[in-house]
Design an enzyme around this catalytic site. Structure first.
Site, PDB file in Angstrom:
ATOM      1  N   HIS A 252      -6.775   8.188   1.346  1.00 57.97           N
ATOM      2  CA  HIS A 252      -5.608   7.415   0.945  1.00 57.97           C
ATOM      3  C   HIS A 252      -5.427   6.194   1.846  1.00 57.97           C
ATOM      4  CE1 HIS A 252      -1.626   6.569  -0.572  1.00 57.97           C
ATOM      5  NE2 HIS A 252      -1.129   6.646   0.651  1.00 57.97           N
TER       6      HIS A 252
ATOM      7  N   ASP B  78       0.844  -1.198   0.000  1.00 56.25           N
ATOM      8  CA  ASP B  78       0.000   0.000   0.000  1.00 56.25           C
ATOM      9  C   ASP B  78       0.876   1.243   0.000  1.00 56.25           C
ATOM     10  OD1 ASP B  78      -0.115   1.302   3.068  1.00 56.25           O
ATOM     11  OD2 ASP B  78       0.438  -0.813   3.014  1.00 56.25           O
ATOM     12  N   SER B  79       0.377   2.285  -0.649  1.00 58.20           N
ATOM     13  CA  SER B  79       1.031   3.598  -0.639  1.00 58.20           C
ATOM     14  C   SER B  79       2.480   3.483  -1.115  1.00 58.20           C
ATOM     15  CB  SER B  79       0.942   4.201   0.762  1.00 58.20           C
ATOM     16  OG  SER B  79       1.324   5.560   0.753  1.00 58.20           O
ATOM     17  N   ALA B  80       3.454   3.880  -0.280  1.00 55.52           N
ATOM     18  CA  ALA B  80       4.863   3.739  -0.664  1.00 55.52           C
ATOM     19  C   ALA B  80       5.214   2.278  -0.887  1.00 55.52           C
ATOM     20  CB  ALA B  80       5.766   4.345   0.409  1.00 55.52           C
TER      21      ALA B  80
ATOM     22  N   GLY C 104       3.184   0.160  -2.132  1.00 64.16           N
ATOM     23  CA  GLY C 104       2.675  -0.121  -3.467  1.00 64.16           C
ATOM     24  C   GLY C 104       3.666   0.311  -4.530  1.00 64.16           C
TER      25      GLY C 104
END
Length: 310
Positions: A276, A157-159, A161
């Protein structure tokens, strides 16, 4: 692309309340060696509260010179024919396997598979390319443990990802066997933040801002770059979840388009009214649970396809 119906009242309320509180506090917060230890501890506590570990989950820590992380097996993790490598978020500067234990527990339960959550090295103590190298090392380590590449799904997820997709692209470039698939929850894909700056829904984000994101990215690398998959290389199928009201919403859509243009299978789901990385907030956002179920369907499909091809 799948665009679900409008988000739940609870999801909208969480995003809006967070925008008035957490986002305003974080927007101008310094990100440096003095503030990061407290911020990391706070983020881990918040993660454990937003995603409590499911009862019946087993955890086995791995601590070695080569790899650090946790094996997490949820209460319904009955399959032993494949595994998931999870790469946590945290803007490259925060997050941990322990903090994401509840997320791994839910993903394991939904997919019925063991999840190895990687503790990759964090910036600014360990800037680029430490984290990408750790992700690649974790994948190779899983292979040495007896897991064939096409029985490994990499998720983040996020970074995390970003690191997951970056690994898949680099792995293909270097000619190594691809994982069975990748799952990306609210991924960052353009570290220059140009896509985020041009995305209309970014203004409705409940947590992130350009200032906070750029400070975190600067600790990771002084030369921010975009994820650009190349056509003709053996990229794995991808599932990308993003939202129309999150800071990196445009990133997820752009990567899905690029993944498909490179000739790889890609399923994009744009959730409405979500902040987010809502997927890692199951105690707060009802749609988080639906996201795990969707991920489980995707994981099952790519593993079944790989098995049928043998």
């Amino acid at each position: 692309m799948t665009l679900p119906a409008r988000g739940s009242l609870r999801a909208r309320s969480v995003r809006q309340l967070s925008a008035l509180t957490a986002r305003r506090l974080a927007e101008f917060a310094p990100v440096n060696a003095y503030t990061l230890p407290a911020a990391r501890a706070l983020i881990d506590r918040a993660m454990r509260a937003a995603a409590p570990t499911l009862r019946g989950t087993s955890v086995d820590q791995v601590r070695s010179p080569a790899i650090t992380g946790e094996w997490v097996r949820g209460p319904r993790s009955v399959r032993t024919d494949a595994v998931i490598l999870y790469v946590h978020g945290g803007g490259f500067v925060a997050g941990s396997a322990a903090g994401y234990r509840g997320v791994a527990s839910r993903l394991s339960t939904a997919c019925r598979l063991p999840v190895f959550t990687l503790d990759y090295r964090l910036a600014p103590e360990y800037p680029y390319p430490a984290a990408p190298r750790d992700v690649a090392a974790a994948f190779r380590w899983l292979v040495t443990q007896g897991h064939h590449p096409d029985r490994i799904v990499v998720a983040g997820d996020s970074a995390g990802g970003f690191l997951t997709a970056d690994f898949a692209i680099t792995n293909a470039r270097d000619g190594f066997p691809a994982p069975a698939g990748i799952v990306l929850f609210s991924p960052m894909t353009d570290l220059t933040l140009a896509l985020a700056a041009g995305f209309e829904g970014a203004a409705a984000e409940g947590l992130l801002s350009a200032g906070l994101s750029s400070r975190a990215v600067a600790h990771f690398t002084p030369a921010p770059y975009e994820l650009l998959p190349v056509r003709g290389r053996p990229l794995p199928p991808a599932l990308i979840h993003t939202s129309d009201t999150e800071f990196f919403g445009g990133d997820g859509v752009a990567l899905a388009e690029r993944w498909a243009a490179a000739g790889a299978a890609c399923e994009l789901r744009v959730w409405r009214d979500q902040m987010h990385a809502f997927q890692v907030l199951p105690a707060l956002v009802p749609e988080s649970r639906l996201a795990y179920r969707a991920a489980a369907r995707f994981v099952s499909s790519v593993l079944d396809t790989a098995a049928a091809a043998v």
